[in-house]
Design an enzyme around this catalytic site. Sequence first.
Site, PDB file in Angstrom:
ATOM      1  N   LYS A 100       0.827  -1.206   0.000  1.00 46.66           N
ATOM      2  CA  LYS A 100       0.000   0.000   0.000  1.00 46.66           C
ATOM      3  C   LYS A 100       0.863   1.258   0.000  1.00 46.66           C
ATOM      4  O   LYS A 100       0.714   2.135  -0.846  1.00 46.66           O
ATOM      5  CB  LYS A 100      -0.928   0.027   1.227  1.00 46.66           C
ATOM      6  CG  LYS A 100      -2.230  -0.742   1.070  1.00 46.66           C
ATOM      7  CD  LYS A 100      -2.035  -2.226   1.180  1.00 46.66           C
ATOM      8  CE  LYS A 100      -3.362  -2.968   1.274  1.00 46.66           C
ATOM      9  NZ  LYS A 100      -3.156  -4.433   1.258  1.00 46.66           N
ATOM     10  N   LYS A 130      -8.419   1.547   4.301  1.00 50.37           N
ATOM     11  CA  LYS A 130      -7.988   0.159   4.456  1.00 50.37           C
ATOM     12  C   LYS A 130      -6.758   0.075   5.333  1.00 50.37           C
ATOM     13  O   LYS A 130      -5.998   1.043   5.472  1.00 50.37           O
ATOM     14  CB  LYS A 130      -7.708  -0.466   3.087  1.00 50.37           C
ATOM     15  CG  LYS A 130      -6.750   0.316   2.204  1.00 50.37           C
ATOM     16  CD  LYS A 130      -6.733  -0.284   0.802  1.00 50.37           C
ATOM     17  CE  LYS A 130      -5.940   0.559  -0.167  1.00 50.37           C
ATOM     18  NZ  LYS A 130      -5.963   0.013  -1.544  1.00 50.37           N
ATOM     19  N   ARG A 158      -5.350  -5.903 -12.670  1.00 48.88           N
ATOM     20  CA  ARG A 158      -4.001  -6.342 -12.298  1.00 48.88           C
ATOM     21  C   ARG A 158      -3.120  -6.300 -13.550  1.00 48.88           C
ATOM     22  O   ARG A 158      -3.347  -7.029 -14.519  1.00 48.88           O
ATOM     23  CB  ARG A 158      -4.056  -7.751 -11.715  1.00 48.88           C
ATOM     24  CG  ARG A 158      -2.717  -8.435 -11.516  1.00 48.88           C
ATOM     25  CD  ARG A 158      -1.800  -7.709 -10.539  1.00 48.88           C
ATOM     26  NE  ARG A 158      -2.398  -7.487  -9.245  1.00 48.88           N
ATOM     27  CZ  ARG A 158      -2.452  -8.379  -8.256  1.00 48.88           C
ATOM     28  NH1 ARG A 158      -1.963  -9.598  -8.452  1.00 48.88           N
ATOM     29  NH2 ARG A 158      -2.978  -8.059  -7.098  1.00 48.88           N
ATOM     30  N   ARG A 181     -10.540  -7.285 -12.406  1.00 51.80           N
ATOM     31  CA  ARG A 181     -11.363  -7.966 -11.402  1.00 51.80           C
ATOM     32  C   ARG A 181     -12.633  -7.146 -11.193  1.00 51.80           C
ATOM     33  O   ARG A 181     -12.578  -6.033 -10.667  1.00 51.80           O
ATOM     34  CB  ARG A 181     -10.586  -8.113 -10.089  1.00 51.80           C
ATOM     35  CG  ARG A 181      -9.516  -9.205 -10.078  1.00 51.80           C
ATOM     36  CD  ARG A 181      -8.116  -8.776 -10.490  1.00 51.80           C
ATOM     37  NE  ARG A 181      -7.663  -7.509  -9.974  1.00 51.80           N
ATOM     38  CZ  ARG A 181      -6.839  -7.358  -8.945  1.00 51.80           C
ATOM     39  NH1 ARG A 181      -6.409  -8.402  -8.281  1.00 51.80           N
ATOM     40  NH2 ARG A 181      -6.417  -6.162  -8.585  1.00 51.80           N
ATOM     41  N   ARG A 205     -15.578  -4.439  -3.675  1.00 51.99           N
ATOM     42  CA  ARG A 205     -14.173  -4.807  -3.754  1.00 51.99           C
ATOM     43  C   ARG A 205     -13.840  -5.563  -5.033  1.00 51.99           C
ATOM     44  O   ARG A 205     -14.525  -6.517  -5.390  1.00 51.99           O
ATOM     45  CB  ARG A 205     -13.774  -5.647  -2.531  1.00 51.99           C
ATOM     46  CG  ARG A 205     -13.895  -4.907  -1.222  1.00 51.99           C
ATOM     47  CD  ARG A 205     -13.721  -5.840  -0.039  1.00 51.99           C
ATOM     48  NE  ARG A 205     -14.779  -6.852   0.027  1.00 51.99           N
ATOM     49  CZ  ARG A 205     -14.814  -7.842   0.898  1.00 51.99           C
ATOM     50  NH1 ARG A 205     -13.825  -7.963   1.777  1.00 51.99           N
ATOM     51  NH2 ARG A 205     -15.805  -8.704   0.900  1.00 51.99           N
ATOM     52  N   ASP A 211      -2.077  -2.792  -9.171  1.00 49.27           N
ATOM     53  CA  ASP A 211      -3.534  -2.726  -9.120  1.00 49.27           C
ATOM     54  C   ASP A 211      -3.945  -1.356  -9.635  1.00 49.27           C
ATOM     55  O   ASP A 211      -3.557  -0.326  -9.076  1.00 49.27           O
ATOM     56  CB  ASP A 211      -4.037  -2.943  -7.697  1.00 49.27           C
ATOM     57  CG  ASP A 211      -3.907  -4.390  -7.252  1.00 49.27           C
ATOM     58  OD1 ASP A 211      -3.596  -5.245  -8.110  1.00 49.27           O
ATOM     59  OD2 ASP A 211      -4.118  -4.671  -6.063  1.00 49.27           O
ATOM     60  N   GLU A 234      -2.276  -0.053  -5.562  1.00 52.72           N
ATOM     61  CA  GLU A 234      -1.352  -0.896  -4.803  1.00 52.72           C
ATOM     62  C   GLU A 234      -0.273  -1.404  -5.746  1.00 52.72           C
ATOM     63  O   GLU A 234      -0.486  -1.531  -6.955  1.00 52.72           O
ATOM     64  CB  GLU A 234      -2.067  -2.090  -4.141  1.00 52.72           C
ATOM     65  CG  GLU A 234      -3.077  -1.703  -3.082  1.00 52.72           C
ATOM     66  CD  GLU A 234      -3.643  -2.918  -2.350  1.00 52.72           C
ATOM     67  OE1 GLU A 234      -3.056  -4.014  -2.454  1.00 52.72           O
ATOM     68  OE2 GLU A 234      -4.673  -2.750  -1.675  1.00 52.72           O
ATOM     69  N   ASN A 258       1.912  -4.742  -5.803  1.00 47.17           N
ATOM     70  CA  ASN A 258       2.018  -6.057  -5.173  1.00 47.17           C
ATOM     71  C   ASN A 258       3.351  -6.711  -5.514  1.00 47.17           C
ATOM     72  O   ASN A 258       3.682  -6.900  -6.684  1.00 47.17           O
ATOM     73  CB  ASN A 258       0.867  -6.953  -5.649  1.00 47.17           C
ATOM     74  CG  ASN A 258      -0.477  -6.464  -5.154  1.00 47.17           C
ATOM     75  OD1 ASN A 258      -0.919  -6.830  -4.093  1.00 47.17           O
ATOM     76  ND2 ASN A 258      -1.124  -5.603  -5.950  1.00 47.17           N
TER      77      ASN A 258
END
Length: 343
Positions: free
Chosen positions: A146, A181, A232, A247, A255, A295, A303, A305
């Site tokens: 994050k 979050k 992604r 997604r 979400r 993301d 984000e 990852n």
Amino acid sequence: MSGAGQTDSRLTEHNRAPMSTARRLGVVMDPIGAIAYPKDSTLAMLLAAERRGFALSYLELGDLILRDGIACGRTRSLTVRADPKGWFTLGEPLTEPLGALDCILMRKDPPFDTEYIYSTYILERAEAQGVLVVNRPQGLRDMNEKVYTAWFPQCCAATLVTRDMGEMAAFLREHGRIVVKPLDGMGGRSIFVLGQGDANARVVFETLTACGHRFAMAQRYIPEIATSGDSRVLLVDGEPVPYALARMPTGEDHRGNLAAGAKGVGRPLNERDRWLAHEIGPAMAARGMMLVGLDVIGGYVTEINVTSPTGIRELDKQFGTDIGALLIEAIGRRLDAAPRRSA
């Protein structure tokens, strides 16, 4: 072992196959017998590595050992197959220096907790013994998925990291609708969407910050999540894979996480995706982060990852790609370019 895989009991300490001259690739992962065969990205990498001629070795987190500064592990020879009824075979354990391996894939899934951090210390000692560790242990520790977006503010929507509930409330007033979050969450857990005047805002801030004692994140809400999803974008050694996995949230959940029920729909990269990859990819590759998942919502990175990026199998299935092979080829190039060294 039985069921999805098996252990070859014939490979005893005194009856081992002759040592292979093939390069050795180790993998640190969650129990391979418990993976979701159709979706597991690590399996795609291992299948690609075996096709390229790597000899595979398997470890779980509990197999890592640090003795007098030397990284060791209880390794087991591993063979993998594209067979949903039985996708692996393991040999008997052998305790050896991790420096006997050429490369280690660190594919232990989050949570990123203290045990995960301790494992990166051991893997960093393996790196000092000349092993290529993917992704690099120091990067795994430094790059909170994050917070590390702050290194690329030009790629991100308005973002706040704070323990101060008053700052969060002010951020909500400024933007009208926000996402909040925890910094250590995964799979969409504990992600809240708040609007101005939401009666639950105060209790959400209290919960996420432990009443001002823990850092949390707030981001401007990006409405495109509802129409184009949370995409992604995968980077392999700094270069983007040509397709993204969008997604799409369900109608009953905000979400965009597959673990939270979102549906994965592949799409070609657009110009904005490629610009984001150009801004972030080279810096990540330079720091040894060979597989990274961005993301992206509405053209903004939310984000970065690095711990165990996924989405490979879904994209391979939809577009006929072989992303695991792209990573293994990149690893091969790095091994070719860097002669082995010792600590």
